[in-house]
Design a protein around this motif. Structure first.
Motif, PDB file in Angstrom:
ATOM      1  N   MET A  53     -19.079 -17.424  32.736  1.00 47.70           N
ATOM      2  CA  MET A  53     -17.550 -16.834  31.717  1.00 47.70           C
ATOM      3  C   MET A  53     -17.828 -16.719  30.248  1.00 47.70           C
ATOM      4  SD  MET A  53     -14.082 -17.399  33.026  1.00 47.70           S
ATOM      5  CE  MET A  53     -13.937 -18.383  35.259  1.00 47.70           C
ATOM      6  N   ASP A  54     -16.318 -15.188  30.153  1.00 46.56           N
ATOM      7  CA  ASP A  54     -16.440 -14.966  29.216  1.00 46.56           C
ATOM      8  C   ASP A  54     -15.228 -15.988  28.476  1.00 46.56           C
ATOM      9  OD1 ASP A  54     -16.811 -13.428  26.172  1.00 46.56           O
ATOM     10  OD2 ASP A  54     -15.673 -11.447  27.017  1.00 46.56           O
ATOM     11  N   ILE A  55     -14.814 -16.094  27.122  1.00 44.63           N
ATOM     12  CA  ILE A  55     -13.453 -16.962  26.701  1.00 44.63           C
ATOM     13  C   ILE A  55     -12.689 -15.324  26.475  1.00 44.63           C
ATOM     14  CG2 ILE A  55     -12.665 -18.187  25.630  1.00 44.63           C
ATOM     15  CD1 ILE A  55     -14.459 -19.776  25.247  1.00 44.63           C
ATOM     16  N   ARG A  56     -13.089 -15.066  25.724  1.00 39.16           N
ATOM     17  CA  ARG A  56     -11.701 -13.979  25.291  1.00 39.16           C
ATOM     18  C   ARG A  56     -12.153 -12.540  26.596  1.00 39.16           C
ATOM     19  NH1 ARG A  56     -13.972 -15.205  20.341  1.00 39.16           N
ATOM     20  NH2 ARG A  56     -12.899 -16.704  18.984  1.00 39.16           N
ATOM     21  N   MET A  57     -10.927 -12.875  26.957  1.00 39.60           N
ATOM     22  CA  MET A  57     -11.175 -11.136  28.674  1.00 39.60           C
ATOM     23  C   MET A  57      -9.096 -11.442  28.434  1.00 39.60           C
ATOM     24  SD  MET A  57     -12.534 -12.372  31.220  1.00 39.60           S
ATOM     25  CE  MET A  57     -12.625 -14.295  31.860  1.00 39.60           C
ATOM     26  N   PRO A  58      -8.729 -10.603  29.073  1.00 39.85           N
ATOM     27  CA  PRO A  58      -7.349  -9.916  28.961  1.00 39.85           C
ATOM     28  C   PRO A  58      -7.158 -10.428  30.133  1.00 39.85           C
ATOM     29  CG  PRO A  58      -8.928  -7.895  29.780  1.00 39.85           C
ATOM     30  CD  PRO A  58      -9.401  -8.892  28.736  1.00 39.85           C
ATOM     31  N   ASP A  59      -6.152 -10.442  30.006  1.00 40.11           N
ATOM     32  CA  ASP A  59      -5.126 -10.726  32.000  1.00 40.11           C
ATOM     33  C   ASP A  59      -5.562 -11.963  32.249  1.00 40.11           C
ATOM     34  OD1 ASP A  59      -3.143 -10.955  33.516  1.00 40.11           O
ATOM     35  OD2 ASP A  59      -4.850  -9.855  35.120  1.00 40.11           O
ATOM     36  N   GLY A  60      -5.374 -13.563  31.052  1.00 36.83           N
ATOM     37  CA  GLY A  60      -5.666 -14.768  31.745  1.00 36.83           C
ATOM     38  C   GLY A  60      -6.715 -14.991  31.303  1.00 36.83           C
ATOM     39  N   ASP A  61      -7.225 -15.180  30.579  1.00 29.06           N
ATOM     40  CA  ASP A  61      -8.486 -15.858  29.609  1.00 29.06           C
ATOM     41  C   ASP A  61      -9.233 -16.917  30.519  1.00 29.06           C
ATOM     42  OD1 ASP A  61      -8.250 -18.183  27.965  1.00 29.06           O
ATOM     43  OD2 ASP A  61      -7.261 -17.860  26.431  1.00 29.06           O
ATOM     44  N   GLY A  62     -11.157 -16.983  29.926  1.00 32.48           N
ATOM     45  CA  GLY A  62     -12.089 -17.690  30.193  1.00 32.48           C
ATOM     46  C   GLY A  62     -11.489 -19.216  30.329  1.00 32.48           C
ATOM     47  N   LEU A  63     -10.971 -20.107  29.542  1.00 29.34           N
ATOM     48  CA  LEU A  63     -10.241 -20.805  29.544  1.00 29.34           C
ATOM     49  C   LEU A  63      -9.570 -21.122  29.928  1.00 29.34           C
ATOM     50  CD1 LEU A  63     -10.458 -24.026  27.586  1.00 29.34           C
ATOM     51  CD2 LEU A  63      -8.468 -23.268  26.253  1.00 29.34           C
ATOM     52  N   GLN A  64      -8.064 -20.290  30.671  1.00 31.22           N
ATOM     53  CA  GLN A  64      -7.254 -20.268  32.207  1.00 31.22           C
ATOM     54  C   GLN A  64      -8.155 -20.617  32.549  1.00 31.22           C
ATOM     55  OE1 GLN A  64      -3.952 -17.862  31.695  1.00 31.22           O
ATOM     56  NE2 GLN A  64      -3.670 -17.768  33.927  1.00 31.22           N
ATOM     57  N   ALA A  65      -8.791 -19.809  33.496  1.00 33.31           N
ATOM     58  CA  ALA A  65      -9.342 -19.504  34.817  1.00 33.31           C
ATOM     59  C   ALA A  65     -10.769 -20.284  34.642  1.00 33.31           C
ATOM     60  CB  ALA A  65     -10.414 -17.880  34.408  1.00 33.31           C
ATOM     61  N   THR A  66     -11.162 -21.249  33.646  1.00 37.30           N
ATOM     62  CA  THR A  66     -11.738 -22.461  34.009  1.00 37.30           C
ATOM     63  C   THR A  66     -11.203 -23.317  34.638  1.00 37.30           C
ATOM     64  OG1 THR A  66     -13.277 -21.649  32.353  1.00 37.30           O
ATOM     65  CG2 THR A  66     -13.273 -24.438  33.063  1.00 37.30           C
ATOM     66  N   ARG A  67     -10.146 -24.027  33.617  1.00 38.25           N
ATOM     67  CA  ARG A  67      -9.141 -24.475  34.421  1.00 38.25           C
ATOM     68  C   ARG A  67      -8.443 -24.936  35.347  1.00 38.25           C
ATOM     69  NH1 ARG A  67      -5.575 -24.072  29.609  1.00 38.25           N
ATOM     70  NH2 ARG A  67      -6.219 -25.305  28.006  1.00 38.25           N
ATOM     71  N   GLU A  68      -8.037 -23.274  36.122  1.00 35.45           N
ATOM     72  CA  GLU A  68      -7.894 -23.495  37.688  1.00 35.45           C
ATOM     73  C   GLU A  68      -9.079 -23.117  38.567  1.00 35.45           C
ATOM     74  OE1 GLU A  68      -5.164 -19.769  38.393  1.00 35.45           O
ATOM     75  OE2 GLU A  68      -4.784 -19.877  36.045  1.00 35.45           O
ATOM     76  N   ILE A  69     -10.204 -22.806  38.481  1.00 35.54           N
ATOM     77  CA  ILE A  69     -11.678 -22.963  38.979  1.00 35.54           C
ATOM     78  C   ILE A  69     -11.772 -24.363  39.611  1.00 35.54           C
ATOM     79  CG2 ILE A  69     -13.715 -22.658  39.399  1.00 35.54           C
ATOM     80  CD1 ILE A  69     -13.402 -20.369  37.508  1.00 35.54           C
ATOM     81  N   THR A  70     -11.421 -25.429  38.408  1.00 40.77           N
ATOM     82  CA  THR A  70     -12.045 -26.998  38.347  1.00 40.77           C
ATOM     83  C   THR A  70     -10.935 -27.614  38.910  1.00 40.77           C
ATOM     84  OG1 THR A  70     -11.415 -27.407  36.001  1.00 40.77           O
ATOM     85  CG2 THR A  70     -13.694 -26.400  35.929  1.00 40.77           C
ATOM     86  N   ALA A  71      -9.522 -27.091  39.445  1.00 44.67           N
ATOM     87  CA  ALA A  71      -8.933 -27.862  39.589  1.00 44.67           C
ATOM     88  C   ALA A  71      -8.623 -28.066  41.229  1.00 44.67           C
ATOM     89  CB  ALA A  71      -7.401 -27.752  38.980  1.00 44.67           C
ATOM     90  N   ARG A  72      -9.149 -26.932  41.566  1.00 46.74           N
ATOM     91  CA  ARG A  72      -9.517 -26.343  42.482  1.00 46.74           C
ATOM     92  C   ARG A  72     -10.608 -27.607  43.665  1.00 46.74           C
ATOM     93  NH1 ARG A  72      -7.720 -21.717  45.254  1.00 46.74           N
ATOM     94  NH2 ARG A  72      -5.977 -21.066  43.655  1.00 46.74           N
ATOM     95  N   PRO A  73     -10.108 -28.354  44.892  1.00 50.72           N
ATOM     96  CA  PRO A  73     -11.346 -29.045  45.724  1.00 50.72           C
ATOM     97  C   PRO A  73     -12.464 -28.039  46.045  1.00 50.72           C
ATOM     98  CG  PRO A  73      -9.344 -29.698  45.477  1.00 50.72           C
ATOM     99  CD  PRO A  73      -8.567 -28.630  44.471  1.00 50.72           C
ATOM    100  N   GLU A  74     -12.334 -26.812  46.802  1.00 54.68           N
ATOM    101  CA  GLU A  74     -12.737 -26.163  47.198  1.00 54.68           C
ATOM    102  C   GLU A  74     -14.027 -25.543  46.320  1.00 54.68           C
ATOM    103  OE1 GLU A  74      -9.448 -23.378  46.626  1.00 54.68           O
ATOM    104  OE2 GLU A  74      -9.526 -25.504  46.716  1.00 54.68           O
TER     105      GLU A  74
END
Length: 220
Positions: A53-74
């Motif tokens: 996962m890169d951190i600096r990406m457009p339309d939602g950066d890697g940090l936001q994506a990481t938070r959402e991924i780790t919050a999903r039990p599945e």
């Protein structure tokens, strides 16, 4: 077979990672994305073992994506490696707190990238020795002088000893030797500690130990 998803806004980086990883017989790249939102959609669909996962990406950066991924039990079995241009990207510490399993710099050696995928897929931490001390010092800069006892009330005395050694970067085999345990017993202790503290992996155990004040930077 280890499945990998690549999230980076640079096409050449994605292509290079894909070519390298797919040259390994036990690694399969199941998807790639150039934006944070596309990465999240693709990862939910493919449920890979490892995400680069890169951190600096457009339309939602890697940090936001990481938070959402780790919050999903599945997606609890999906491990995220932050891939950054700089050794101490300003967001790396926050990404580790969010649940990332480690980080790599983009100019890492090819063999190190492959090793990283294997290490993280097995549930181990990936914190480069050359930058771990500085990273943890930054993360622990505001910790209390003494540990908050209630954080570790669920742990036995032995488990607290094991956690301290994990925080100092010792492997299961090294912990076993230090405490005169079998490697299997040491591994069992680490697994139980992760369960009790709700940690995804060893990285989060290290973060808990430093942020609570159980271990401080520079302690031996």
């Amino acid at each position: 077979m280890i499945t990998v998803f690549i999230a980076d806004d640079q096409h050449l980086v994605r292509a290079g990672f894909r070519a390298l990883l797919e040259s390994e017989p036990d690694i399969e790249v199941v998807g790639e994305a150039a934006t944070g939102s596309a990465a999240l959609t693709g990862i939910i669909a493919t449920r890979p073992d490892v995400v680069l996962m890169d951190i600096r990406m457009p339309d939602g950066d890697g940090l936001q994506a990481t938070r959402e991924i780790t919050a999903r039990p599945e997606l609890s079995a999906t491990h995220i490696v932050i891939v950054t241009t700089f050794e101490l990207d300003e967001y790396v510490a926050e990404a580790i707190r969010a649940g990332a399993s480690g980080f790599l710099v983009k100019d890492t050696e090819p063999a190190e990238l492959i090793r990283a995928v294997h290490v993280v897929a097995e549930g181990d931490a990936l914190l480069s020795p050359g930058v771990t001390r500085r990273l943890l010092s930054r993360m622990a800069s505001g910790v209390k002088e003494a540990p908050e006892s209630d954080v570790f009330d669920a742990l036995t005395r032995r488990e607290v000893e094991v956690l301290e050694l994990v925080a100092h970067g010792l492997s299961n085999d090294e912990i076993a030797a230090r405490l005169f345990l079998s490697p299997l017993t040491a591994k069992t202790h680490v697994s139980r500690i992760m369960t009790k503290l709700g940690a995804r992996d060893r990285v989060q155990l290290v973060v808990s130990a430093y942020e609570s004040g159980l271990v401080r930077p520079g302690w031996s």
